[in-house]
Design a protein around this motif. Structure first.
Motif, short mmCIF file in Angstrom:
data_model
loop_
_atom_site.label_atom_id
_atom_site.label_comp_id
_atom_site.label_asym_id
_atom_site.label_seq_id
_atom_site.Cartn_x
_atom_site.Cartn_y
_atom_site.Cartn_z
N CYS A 40 44.32 38.80 43.32
CA CYS A 40 43.67 40.18 42.89
C CYS A 40 43.63 40.95 44.24
O CYS A 40 42.73 40.56 45.16
N LEU A 41 44.51 41.90 44.51
CA LEU A 41 44.19 42.96 45.41
C LEU A 41 43.49 43.82 45.08
O LEU A 41 43.41 44.56 44.21
N ASP A 109 37.56 45.70 43.24
CA ASP A 109 38.65 45.29 42.15
C ASP A 109 39.25 46.56 41.74
O ASP A 109 40.50 46.39 41.67
N LYS A 196 43.92 43.45 35.93
CA LYS A 196 43.92 44.47 37.00
C LYS A 196 42.41 44.53 37.46
O LYS A 196 41.93 45.42 38.50
N SER A 197 41.33 43.95 36.88
CA SER A 197 40.02 44.06 37.21
C SER A 197 39.20 42.70 36.48
O SER A 197 38.20 43.02 35.66
MN MN Z 1 41.78 44.93 40.80
#
Ligand code: MN
Ligand code: NAD
Length: 499
Positions: A40-41, A109, A196-197
């Motif tokens: 998770c970047l 996030d 993505k979140s």
């Molecule tokens: Mn994210």
């Protein structure tokens, strides 16, 4: 300590955060059965935030089994509504008590400005949970008008096991619009946040447990759409699937339901919403401010974004100039800086999508009035300028497709009929804005628009009392308001002969 945190305060808090990345099943954090994780970047600067459990079919099966067991046991589903209310109100309070942490997780996030993640995202999510909790012990069932010797009861029952698949643009709010009515009505829920979140959904699960929700009622399975999302959508023991996301995936979910157990499928999908400004708009400055925020707020990653500005020719140049001026206040910056209004795009892929659409707009002959470029690349993050295109026709790619970025397509029209025709010439039907001082024109236009929400002389209004959702390929069913409860209940007709 000062009341308002600075960027440094948020940054120190971020450094000290211990971020949970595991799945939450039956009241416990656990790794995916496969032990797989994904990185998770943060789109702010590319930093690694957490290794997050990458769930798949095995985890979906486990979570659904637990959710079914707890539903059958009745420790939540058969509680008096007033008891579920108390837990949901406590859950909302815990969200507010942990607002700083939740806001920070959301900002790290998905890149939205911290000033909004706290005041908008956390607060709206908590309001949704509280509103549904407060409502549920005030809803009565029905008795049919019958002859004297019979009774017809029309009652609502929870559907059972609900899978909720949500997007990344408002992770907590979209989750709460599902969790509020689903949990209030007594269902068990498996929440699948976007890959993505995933972070706030994972955190919310613990807060729900702390609020007194029995283990197994709320489960959170992070992971990808084509793995765990698909497994939930095809599952034979999921009764209802609720979704917010793209129209493309929404259509796929209907296929999965048809291929499996015909689970109920409720979809909140994409939009390409027209914001119509007539020559007689009551206040052009107010229209410009709303038009700018309708496309720049949340980096344009908003399903109801006012992405097509339909402007009547008499005021076109003036309005475009005013919006360009407004965009000076929406230039991208570090989302942890409380002054920042426009943050980072959710990830590199979304940035590339937006830049691709900007190229398409230029290639098809629209003119860039302002913006149009990636910025702050040296941060390691992904940022793009709010962009205005003028000279757009409704057939151009940037007028037809949902960009999900801060790119405004300005389309000129002449008269009400043409405005309505252009506005409705889209596969979508989510929202629309109308700006005029003429009462009958406002009503006529609102009635003619094929969209689930119409805003007159403002943009993006409404609270928990107003249903939210779309016509056409923007989806079916509604979130928010008591109408949302329909999705999470079955109607039973019980007919009793007294003789
Ligand atoms: Mn994210
Ligand atoms: P998306 O459709 O790509 O993904 C949404 C969710 O579906 C994610 O959790 C994803 O992992 C999951 N998913 C993807 N493929 C799947 C599959 N094959 N099976 C099961 N699940 C799958 O959308 P997104 O990019 O996350 O979000 C942006 C979209 O959401 C935009 O189109 C936007 O308009 C829409 N949106 C709509 C509303 C609304 O209320 N109408 C609100 C917010 C966002």
């Amino acid at each position: 300590m000062s009341a308002v945190k600075t960027r440094n305060d948020w940054e120190s808090m971020a450094q000290a955060l211990s971020i949970q990345g595991q799945a939450f099943i039956n009241g416990k954090y656990q790794a995916a059965a496969s032990k797989q994780t994904f990185d998770c970047l943060s789109p702010i600067d590319g930093r690694l935030l957490a290794k997050v459990a990458s769930c798949d079919l095995a985890d979906a099966n486990l979570a659904v089994d637990n959710a079914r067991d707890v539903f059958e046991a009745g420790t939540w589903s058969q509680l008096p509504p007033v008891k579920r209310k108390q837990v949901l109100i406590r859950f909302a309070e815990l969200m507010e008590e942990n607002a700083d942490e939740l806001a920070l997780l959301e900002t790290l996030d998905m890149g939205k400005p911290i000033r909004y993640s706290k005041s908008v995202d956390v607060m709206a999510a908590a309001r949704a949970i509280r509103w549904c909790g407060e409502a549920v012990d005030k809803i009565y069932d029905e008795i049919a008008p019958t002859a004297h010797n019979e009774i017809g009861m029309i009652t609502r029952e929870p559907v059972g096991v609900v899978a909720a698949i949500v997007p990344w643009n408002f992770p907590m709010i979209m989750a709460s619009w599902k969790l509020g009515p689903a949990l209030a009505t007594g269902n068990s829920v498996i929440l699948k946040p976007s890959e993505k979140s995933p972070l706030t959904a994972i955190r919310l699960a613990q807060l729900a447990l702390d609020a007194g929700m029995p283990a197994g009622v709320l489960n959170v399975l992070p992971g990808f759409g084509h793995t765990v999302g698909k497994a939930l959508a095809l599952h034979m023991d999921v009764d209802t699937l609720v979704f917010t996301g793209s129209t493309k995936i929404a259509k796929q979910l209907m296929i999965y339901a048809g291929e499996s157990n015909m689970k109920r499928v409720w979809l909140e999908a994409g939009g390409k919403s027209p914001n119509i400004v007539f020559n007689d708009a009551p206040n052009l400055q107010a229209a410009a401010e709303a038009a700018a925020s309708a496309i720049a707020f949340n980096q344009g990653e908003v399903c109801t974004a006012g992405s097509r500005l339909l402007v009547e020719s008499g005021i076109k140049d003036e309005l475009i100039a005013l919006i360009a001026k407004e965009f000076e206040g929406w230039q991208p910056g570090n989302p942890l800086d409380p002054a920042t209004t426009c943050g980072a795009m959710v990830d590199k892929q979304q940035l590339d999508n937006v830049l691709g659409y900007i190229q398409a707009g230029k290639k098809e002959g629209a003119a860039v009035v302002s913006g149009g470029s990636q910025v702050l690349a040296d941060t390691g993050g992904v940022y793009v300028q709010p962009t205005i295109f003028s000279g757009v026709t409704n057939q151009m790619t940037i007028a037809k497709e949902e960009i999900f970025g801060p790119v405004l397509a300005v389309i000129e029209f002449e008269g009400m009929e043409q405005a309505i025709e252009i506005a409705n010439d889209t596969i979508y039907g989510l929202a629309a804005g109308v700006w005029t001082s003429n009462l009958s024109k406002a009503h006529k236009t609102a009635k003619a628009l094929r969209s689930g929400m119409v805003w007159i002389n403002h943009y993006d209004g409404g609270d928990m009392t107003a249903p939210f959702g779309g016509y056409k390929q923007s989806g079916n069913g509604r979130d928010k308001s008591l109408h949302a409860f329909d999705k999470y209940t079955e109607i039973k007709a019980t007919w009793i002969a007294l003789d």
